[in-house]
Design a protein around this motif. Structure first.
Motif, PDB file in Angstrom:
ATOM      1  N   GLU A   1     -21.157 -31.656 -14.129  1.00 56.14           N
ATOM      2  CA  GLU A   1     -19.878 -31.705 -14.826  1.00 56.14           C
ATOM      3  C   GLU A   1     -18.981 -32.766 -14.207  1.00 56.14           C
ATOM      4  OE1 GLU A   1     -18.024 -27.914 -14.904  1.00 56.14           O
ATOM      5  OE2 GLU A   1     -19.552 -26.993 -16.186  1.00 56.14           O
ATOM      6  N   MET A   2     -18.163 -33.380 -15.051  1.00 55.01           N
ATOM      7  CA  MET A   2     -17.228 -34.388 -14.569  1.00 55.01           C
ATOM      8  C   MET A   2     -16.197 -33.724 -13.654  1.00 55.01           C
ATOM      9  SD  MET A   2     -14.742 -36.915 -16.730  1.00 55.01           S
ATOM     10  CE  MET A   2     -13.626 -35.569 -17.132  1.00 55.01           C
ATOM     11  N   PRO A   3     -16.008 -34.238 -12.454  1.00 54.59           N
ATOM     12  CA  PRO A   3     -15.048 -33.622 -11.538  1.00 54.59           C
ATOM     13  C   PRO A   3     -13.614 -33.728 -12.067  1.00 54.59           C
ATOM     14  CG  PRO A   3     -15.815 -35.738 -10.684  1.00 54.59           C
ATOM     15  CD  PRO A   3     -16.662 -35.418 -11.873  1.00 54.59           C
ATOM     16  N   LEU A   4     -12.840 -32.668 -11.871  1.00 55.37           N
ATOM     17  CA  LEU A   4     -11.444 -32.649 -12.290  1.00 55.37           C
ATOM     18  C   LEU A   4     -10.578 -33.266 -11.203  1.00 55.37           C
ATOM     19  CD1 LEU A   4     -11.281 -29.032 -13.796  1.00 55.37           C
ATOM     20  CD2 LEU A   4     -11.682 -31.190 -14.996  1.00 55.37           C
ATOM     21  N   ILE A   5      -9.393 -33.724 -11.589  1.00 55.19           N
ATOM     22  CA  ILE A   5      -8.484 -34.316 -10.609  1.00 55.19           C
ATOM     23  C   ILE A   5      -7.209 -33.493 -10.525  1.00 55.19           C
ATOM     24  CG2 ILE A   5      -9.364 -36.631 -11.062  1.00 55.19           C
ATOM     25  CD1 ILE A   5      -6.687 -37.198 -12.506  1.00 55.19           C
ATOM     26  N   GLU A   6      -6.521 -33.632  -9.405  1.00 64.14           N
ATOM     27  CA  GLU A   6      -5.220 -32.996  -9.190  1.00 64.14           C
ATOM     28  C   GLU A   6      -4.233 -34.066  -8.738  1.00 64.14           C
ATOM     29  OE1 GLU A   6      -5.837 -29.944  -6.315  1.00 64.14           O
ATOM     30  OE2 GLU A   6      -6.650 -28.508  -7.767  1.00 64.14           O
ATOM     31  N   ILE A   7      -3.010 -33.971  -9.228  1.00 63.02           N
ATOM     32  CA  ILE A   7      -1.965 -34.938  -8.859  1.00 63.02           C
ATOM     33  C   ILE A   7      -0.790 -34.176  -8.267  1.00 63.02           C
ATOM     34  CG2 ILE A   7      -0.398 -36.715  -9.700  1.00 63.02           C
ATOM     35  CD1 ILE A   7      -2.362 -37.308 -11.926  1.00 63.02           C
TER      36      ILE A   7
END
Length: 542
Positions: A522-528
């Motif tokens: 799965e495509m890794p999620l990002i956090e900002i």
């Protein structure tokens, strides 16, 4: 095994600017070995680009992985950007990375600066081209069909362009035909837009095409199909005026212009002949009328002449009959502390350069970044030409501030004219854009190490995947849209693992592109992490 390749810095000869950014992308990221790709390099920022010429990229690229055609390079200039376009071929199978490139230019201070482009992944596969595809019919039964794809280019193509044209016909898409500029390709692009239901873009392209090729049969077929989608009406047809003017509109703009010029010359000749006839009639009528000693038109002309003379006399009295040059005012802004913390007071120091005999007042200074800034006290005159303004920023910030400065310049002038000397006072407004300065407002001590520098009451993050059908090791293009509420996003900010910024939109949102190689997971999620000035806390957008 990890390999490190040191690329030479490419010199952008003739480019002088400030805060230059670069972005790089291919027209496709999943192709066959040997397929010609279109590489686009954009240089964006406040710079002088007119002397920029496409540099040779082949000398700094691994020739075992890529073939760069330097001779194919083309340039396009925009208001604040310069675009370079090259033809590039992947030479071996697998996931290849077109490298990040470093470019050297001269900044406004005369020093050398370096700007780096992003790396681009490409999945090169061994695959043969299929048969030429057909344009599917518009789903709505009974609606006019867009034209079939034009298979023969209407211009002579080079080897690379011919290969790309064949590939576009085998796997037709709007993007595939957008790389070509000749009419046949643009008409195919229109047909695919109509097929996708995008009538607005199709009609916009058709209007441009009409000027170049005229209202041809294929053009009319496409326009009728677009109009049917626009009005949701299978019986839609061309406007009446287009049918009436078809004998003229079927030609390109050049032939229309030639016809219009001939028509204009004919009208001028006819008008000249009519003018001679009217003047002859007027002479006969004047001779037949009695002479009037008191002509009202003559009286009106004399009155206007007296008013002009009075106005000229008034100007001569005020300024001595001499033209007065405007007062030149220059300004610059400094800070007493280039690095401060959130909430710490510092001063904007404004210095003016103007002739000593004139005074400056009613000064208003507007920084380019006002978000989170507060004036903490009264301004103070350090001397006749220097002003200090105490301020603070309640949010973290790292940028180059520009300043718009408005005010009034006043004084007394003397002028001579016609043997007399005049003295008068004046007061004029002025506007100055001061040079930019560097300023960093450090975040609070408890700021997370991953703090993005974004300030907003709320930060919304939307993720869109451009490539829905992918295979193992295919490159997936992802778009992140950041929507900050009443906020500030640093100029050169990139979300984690993003390649480049796409655009800053009118609604305040910002689009970024990221590349992800589909490894089967799965495509890794990002956090900002951003700072919320309303709650005075650091929050996370996911």
């Amino acid at each position: 095994m990890i390999c490190a390749i040191l690329l030479a810095i490419i010199n952008l000869t003739g480019v002088v600017g400030d805060d230059l950014r670069a972005r790089a992308f291919f027209d496709e990221n999943n192709v066959n070995v040997g397929d010609p790709l279109v590489l686009t390099l954009d240089f964006i920022g406040e710079a002088e680009f007119k002397d920029l010429h496409p540099p040779r990229l082949s000398s700094v690229i691994d020739e075992h992985d890529w073939k760069v055609d330097d001779k194919s390079a083309k340039t396009t200039t925009f208001d604040d950007a310069r675009r370079l376009v090259y033809r590039v071929r992947p030479l071996r199978e697998g996931v290849l990375y077109f490298p990040s490139l470093e470019f050297e230019y001269e900044n406004v201070a005369g020093e050398k600066s370096v700007v780096r482009s992003n790396e681009i992944p490409v999945h090169a596969k061994k695959e043969t081209l299929g048969e030429i595809a057909k344009v599917d019919e518009v789903e709505d039964i009974g609606f006019p069909r867009p034209p079939e794809l034009i298979t023969k280019a209407d211009v002579e193509l080079g080897r690379d362009e011919a290969f790309a044209w064949k590939r576009a016909l085998a796997r037709p898409s709007v993007e595939a035909f957008a790389q070509f500029e000749f009419p046949a390709a643009r008409m195919n692009e229109v047909s695919l837009m109509i097929k996708e239901g995008n009538w607005a873009k199709a009609m916009k392209s058709l209007h441009r095409l009409e000027w170049e090729i005229g209202q041809t049969d294929v053009w009319e077929t496409a326009m009728i199909a677009a109009l049917a989608l626009k009005y949701d009406n299978p019986s839609a047809d061309l406007p009446v005026w287009r049918k009436v003017l078809r004998p003229l509109l079927k030609y390109s703009w050049k032939k229309r212009l030639a016809f219009s010029c001939l028509l204009l010359v004919g009208l001028l000749v006819i008008g000249k002949l009519l003018g001679k006839f009217v003047r002859a009639i007027a002479v006969v009528m004047i001779l037949a009328l009695p002479a009037f000693a008191d002509d009202p038109f003559a009286r009106m002309e004399q009155m206007m002449e007296r008013q002009r003379q009075q106005m000229q006399n008034m100007m001569s009295f005020s300024f001595g009959g001499e033209a007065e040059d405007p007062i030149e005012v220059r300004a610059k802004v400094e800070v007493d502390k280039p690095i401060v913390s959130v909430g710490e007071e510092f001063h904007f120091i404004v210095s003016f350069d103007a002739p000593d005999e004139y005074s400056i007042g009613q000064v208003r200074i507007t920084p380019s970044e006002m978000f989170g800034m507060k004036v903490t006290g009264k301004s103070e005159n350090l001397d006749k030409r220097k002003l200090s303004i105490p301020v603070r920023y309640d949010v973290p910030l790292k940028t180059r501030l520009g300043f718009a400065i408005d005010g009034m310049v006043s004084g007394k002038r003397e002028s001579k004219g016609k043997g007399r000397q005049f003295s008068f006072t004046f007061s004029n407004s002025f506007h100055v854009d001061a040079p930019k300065i560097a300023l960093e407002v450090k975040p609070l001590e408890d700021a997370p190490s991953s703090f993005s520098g974004i300030i907003a009451r709320n930060l919304e993050l939307k993720t869109t995947i451009e490539d829905l059908k992918t295979e193992k090791d295919d490159v997936v293009r992802v778009v992140y849209r950041l929507i900050p509420e009443d906020g500030f996003v640093p100029k050169n900010y990139l979300p984690p693992d993003s390649a480049y910024e796409i655009s800053r939109n009118r609604d305040g949102s910002i689009d970024y592109r990221r590349y992800w190689v589909n490894d089967g997971g799965e495509m890794p999620l990002i956090e900002i992490v951003y700072y919320n000035p309303e709650t005075c806390t650091y929050e996370i957008a996911r």
